[in-house]
Design a protein around this motif. Structure first.
Motif, PDB file in Angstrom:
ATOM      1  N   SER A 131      -7.484  -2.498 -11.150  1.00 25.63           N
ATOM      2  CA  SER A 131      -8.638  -2.592 -12.051  1.00 25.63           C
ATOM      3  C   SER A 131      -9.175  -4.025 -12.127  1.00 25.63           C
ATOM      4  O   SER A 131      -8.518  -4.985 -11.692  1.00 25.63           O
ATOM      5  CB  SER A 131      -8.245  -2.078 -13.439  1.00 25.63           C
ATOM      6  N   PHE A 132     -10.361  -4.126 -12.695  1.00 31.30           N
ATOM      7  CA  PHE A 132     -11.074  -5.409 -12.847  1.00 31.30           C
ATOM      8  C   PHE A 132     -10.158  -6.502 -13.403  1.00 31.30           C
ATOM      9  O   PHE A 132      -9.503  -6.300 -14.436  1.00 31.30           O
ATOM     10  CB  PHE A 132     -12.263  -5.191 -13.795  1.00 31.30           C
ATOM     11  N   MET A 133     -10.113  -7.636 -12.711  1.00 32.71           N
ATOM     12  CA  MET A 133      -9.344  -8.829 -13.105  1.00 32.71           C
ATOM     13  C   MET A 133      -7.823  -8.622 -13.127  1.00 32.71           C
ATOM     14  O   MET A 133      -7.101  -9.461 -13.649  1.00 32.71           O
ATOM     15  CB  MET A 133      -9.805  -9.347 -14.486  1.00 32.71           C
ATOM     16  N   SER A 134      -7.364  -7.521 -12.546  1.00 28.35           N
ATOM     17  CA  SER A 134      -5.914  -7.309 -12.512  1.00 28.35           C
ATOM     18  C   SER A 134      -5.316  -7.895 -11.234  1.00 28.35           C
ATOM     19  O   SER A 134      -4.114  -7.791 -11.016  1.00 28.35           O
ATOM     20  CB  SER A 134      -5.573  -5.826 -12.639  1.00 28.35           C
ATOM     21  N   TYR A 135      -6.178  -8.512 -10.383  1.00 25.06           N
ATOM     22  CA  TYR A 135      -5.665  -9.178  -9.165  1.00 25.06           C
ATOM     23  C   TYR A 135      -6.319 -10.549  -9.015  1.00 25.06           C
ATOM     24  O   TYR A 135      -6.582 -11.013  -7.903  1.00 25.06           O
ATOM     25  CB  TYR A 135      -5.857  -8.299  -7.922  1.00 25.06           C
ATOM     26  N   ALA A 136      -6.518 -11.213 -10.163  1.00 22.48           N
ATOM     27  CA  ALA A 136      -7.166 -12.526 -10.164  1.00 22.48           C
ATOM     28  C   ALA A 136      -6.236 -13.611  -9.627  1.00 22.48           C
ATOM     29  O   ALA A 136      -6.691 -14.618  -9.084  1.00 22.48           O
ATOM     30  CB  ALA A 136      -7.639 -12.870 -11.566  1.00 22.48           C
ATOM     31  N   GLN A 168       4.708   2.212  -8.219  1.00 24.53           N
ATOM     32  CA  GLN A 168       5.829   2.881  -8.888  1.00 24.53           C
ATOM     33  C   GLN A 168       5.364   4.107  -9.669  1.00 24.53           C
ATOM     34  O   GLN A 168       6.136   5.025  -9.917  1.00 24.53           O
ATOM     35  CB  GLN A 168       6.587   1.881  -9.773  1.00 24.53           C
ATOM     36  N   ALA A 169       4.065   4.142 -10.002  1.00 22.78           N
ATOM     37  CA  ALA A 169       3.515   5.323 -10.691  1.00 22.78           C
ATOM     38  C   ALA A 169       3.192   6.443  -9.697  1.00 22.78           C
ATOM     39  O   ALA A 169       2.942   7.579 -10.110  1.00 22.78           O
ATOM     40  CB  ALA A 169       2.257   4.927 -11.464  1.00 22.78           C
ATOM     41  N   GLY A 170       3.156   6.137  -8.391  1.00 24.12           N
ATOM     42  CA  GLY A 170       2.928   7.202  -7.414  1.00 24.12           C
ATOM     43  C   GLY A 170       1.938   6.890  -6.308  1.00 24.12           C
ATOM     44  O   GLY A 170       1.730   7.733  -5.429  1.00 24.12           O
ATOM     45  N   ALA A 171       1.296   5.719  -6.344  1.00 24.91           N
ATOM     46  CA  ALA A 171       0.344   5.386  -5.271  1.00 24.91           C
ATOM     47  C   ALA A 171       1.089   5.105  -3.960  1.00 24.91           C
ATOM     48  O   ALA A 171       2.240   4.658  -3.970  1.00 24.91           O
ATOM     49  CB  ALA A 171      -0.483   4.165  -5.659  1.00 24.91           C
ATOM     50  N   HIS A 172       0.402   5.389  -2.844  1.00 26.59           N
ATOM     51  CA  HIS A 172       0.941   5.032  -1.533  1.00 26.59           C
ATOM     52  C   HIS A 172       0.196   3.832  -0.952  1.00 26.59           C
ATOM     53  O   HIS A 172       0.573   3.303   0.096  1.00 26.59           O
ATOM     54  CB  HIS A 172       0.784   6.211  -0.560  1.00 26.59           C
ATOM     55  N   MET A 173      -0.898   3.458  -1.589  1.00 25.10           N
ATOM     56  CA  MET A 173      -1.747   2.362  -1.095  1.00 25.10           C
ATOM     57  C   MET A 173      -2.534   1.842  -2.300  1.00 25.10           C
ATOM     58  O   MET A 173      -2.862   2.626  -3.195  1.00 25.10           O
ATOM     59  CB  MET A 173      -2.713   2.908  -0.030  1.00 25.10           C
ATOM     60  N   VAL A 174      -2.827   0.554  -2.316  1.00 20.51           N
ATOM     61  CA  VAL A 174      -3.675   0.025  -3.387  1.00 20.51           C
ATOM     62  C   VAL A 174      -5.034  -0.353  -2.806  1.00 20.51           C
ATOM     63  O   VAL A 174      -5.143  -0.652  -1.612  1.00 20.51           O
ATOM     64  CB  VAL A 174      -3.050  -1.204  -4.097  1.00 20.51           C
ATOM     65  N   LYS A 175      -6.055  -0.320  -3.660  1.00 20.13           N
ATOM     66  CA  LYS A 175      -7.397  -0.723  -3.211  1.00 20.13           C
ATOM     67  C   LYS A 175      -7.865  -1.901  -4.054  1.00 20.13           C
ATOM     68  O   LYS A 175      -7.795  -1.859  -5.283  1.00 20.13           O
ATOM     69  CB  LYS A 175      -8.380   0.453  -3.315  1.00 20.13           C
ATOM     70  N   LEU A 176      -8.340  -2.933  -3.346  1.00 25.96           N
ATOM     71  CA  LEU A 176      -8.872  -4.135  -3.989  1.00 25.96           C
ATOM     72  C   LEU A 176     -10.310  -4.304  -3.529  1.00 25.96           C
ATOM     73  O   LEU A 176     -10.632  -3.987  -2.380  1.00 25.96           O
ATOM     74  CB  LEU A 176      -8.097  -5.378  -3.526  1.00 25.96           C
ATOM     75  N   GLU A 177     -11.145  -4.829  -4.382  1.00 19.28           N
ATOM     76  CA  GLU A 177     -12.545  -5.070  -4.014  1.00 19.28           C
ATOM     77  C   GLU A 177     -12.720  -6.537  -3.626  1.00 19.28           C
ATOM     78  O   GLU A 177     -12.343  -7.429  -4.388  1.00 19.28           O
ATOM     79  CB  GLU A 177     -13.461  -4.747  -5.198  1.00 19.28           C
ATOM     80  N   GLY A 178     -13.322  -6.779  -2.462  1.00 23.62           N
ATOM     81  CA  GLY A 178     -13.615  -8.164  -2.088  1.00 23.62           C
ATOM     82  C   GLY A 178     -13.542  -8.378  -0.603  1.00 23.62           C
ATOM     83  O   GLY A 178     -13.437  -7.425   0.179  1.00 23.62           O
ATOM     84  N   VAL A 228      -2.749  -1.824   1.964  1.00 21.53           N
ATOM     85  CA  VAL A 228      -3.934  -2.213   1.190  1.00 21.53           C
ATOM     86  C   VAL A 228      -5.204  -1.647   1.822  1.00 21.53           C
ATOM     87  O   VAL A 228      -5.415  -1.757   3.025  1.00 21.53           O
ATOM     88  CB  VAL A 228      -4.082  -3.755   1.125  1.00 21.53           C
ATOM     89  N   CYS A 229      -6.046  -1.067   0.977  1.00 18.48           N
ATOM     90  CA  CYS A 229      -7.405  -0.694   1.374  1.00 18.48           C
ATOM     91  C   CYS A 229      -8.349  -1.728   0.772  1.00 18.48           C
ATOM     92  O   CYS A 229      -8.295  -1.979  -0.438  1.00 18.48           O
ATOM     93  CB  CYS A 229      -7.739   0.703   0.837  1.00 18.48           C
ATOM     94  N   MET A 230      -9.181  -2.345   1.592  1.00 13.70           N
ATOM     95  CA  MET A 230     -10.132  -3.327   1.077  1.00 13.70           C
ATOM     96  C   MET A 230     -11.504  -2.690   0.924  1.00 13.70           C
ATOM     97  O   MET A 230     -12.070  -2.176   1.877  1.00 13.70           O
ATOM     98  CB  MET A 230     -10.208  -4.540   2.010  1.00 13.70           C
ATOM     99  N   HIS A 231     -12.019  -2.715  -0.289  1.00 18.18           N
ATOM    100  CA  HIS A 231     -13.327  -2.135  -0.633  1.00 18.18           C
ATOM    101  C   HIS A 231     -14.362  -3.248  -0.494  1.00 18.18           C
ATOM    102  O   HIS A 231     -14.284  -4.268  -1.177  1.00 18.18           O
ATOM    103  CB  HIS A 231     -13.228  -1.631  -2.075  1.00 18.18           C
TER     104      HIS A 231
END
Ligand code: KIV
Length: 266
Positions: A86-91, A105-115, A133-136
């Motif tokens: 989410s917004f500002m959670s990877y600043a 740990q909640a169940g994702a297999h990949m994370v998505k970051l915008e940038g 990682v998926c880059m948006h």
């Protein structure tokens, strides 16, 4: 169907078979999407708008992303789950690692970051720690205030050059997938050719390796009564939600969606 992994997605790209991706925020819709053949479920921070009724994705917290990821995991039947940070959670790098751990740990297999390329170090550290990682890229909704609205990105030679260079740099840093939102179809096609990792499009033409839509949009549901140009209402002509989901997957696989009218020119 065996569980979809990053390897499956690579193989689909190599075979030229399109990847069907759709947002999901709860167990029941995750299950229905899997039944329809969706390969990638995106727990998108669009949940801020379509579930919470916010006017942007910015108010969504990482706790909420983890909560919805856990819901989707319970309904999942073998799709690969991608969760937005989410917004500002990877600043900062520390936040990026800690919050990625949270949603994985909640169940994702990949994370998505915008940038773009400025996140290359983060992508590399995540990959080194076992996090795909998926880059948006392109229209990144968390930057709506910087863009001055939801506008097509990558128009004009300078912006197009930057997007192409960012895509290549992010692949080199270890990104597992790219997502291009609202970029000219021709540019999206070039980027898809230029990288070996799968490229998913939304408002990016039909040449990307797969497509994603927001669930509520493709079911014709909207709080505002307006749908973006790249959306098709798959409930049209269908008598059930399950049939609409299946029609979406079929259209993506057959490349009858998106049509030219759903894309943008340079
Ligand atoms: O949050 C989301 O649903 C997304 C899609 C628009 C791709 O990022």
């Amino acid at each position: 169907m065996p569980a979809v992994t990053v390897t499956t997605l690579q193989e689909l790209k190599q075979k030229g078979e399109k990847i069907a991706m759709l947002t999901a925020y709860d167990a029941t819709f995750a299950h229905a999407a899997c039944q329809a053949g969706v390969e990638v479920l995106l727990v998108g921070d669009s949940l801020g708008m379509v579930v919470q009724g916010q006017d942007s994705t910015l108010p969504v917290s990482i706790d909420e992303m983890a909560y919805h990821t856990a819901c989707v995991k319970r309904g999942n039947q073998g799709a690969l789950i991608v969760t937005d940070l989410s917004f500002m959670s990877y600043a900062t790098l520390e936040q990026t690692l800690a919050n990625s751990a949270r949603v994985m740990q909640a169940g994702a297999h990949m994370v998505k970051l915008e940038g773009g390329v400025t996140l290359a170090d983060a992508v590399q550290r995540l990959a080194e720690n076992g996090v795909p990682v998926c880059m948006h890229m392109g229209l990144t909704p968390q930057s709506v205030n910087l863009f001055g609205g939801y506008k097509v990105q990558g128009r004009g030679e300078a912006q197009a050059r930057q997007l192409r260079a960012d895509a290549i740099a992010l692949e080199q840093a270890g990104a597992a997938m790219l997502l291009l939102e609202c970029v000219p179809s021709e540019l999206a096609a070039e980027i898809t050719q230029a990288v070996k990792i799968p490229v998913i499009g939304i408002g990016a033409g039909s040449a990307t390796d797969g497509q994603v839509l927001v669930l509520h949009d493709m079911l014709g549901l909207s709080l505002t009564g307006r749908a973006p140009k790249f959306v098709k209402n798959f409930m049209d002509g269908q008598t059930s939600i399950q049939a609409a989901l299946a029609a979406y997957v079929k259209a993506v696989k057959e490349v009858s969606f998106p049509a030219a009218e759903h894309g943008f020119s340079a």
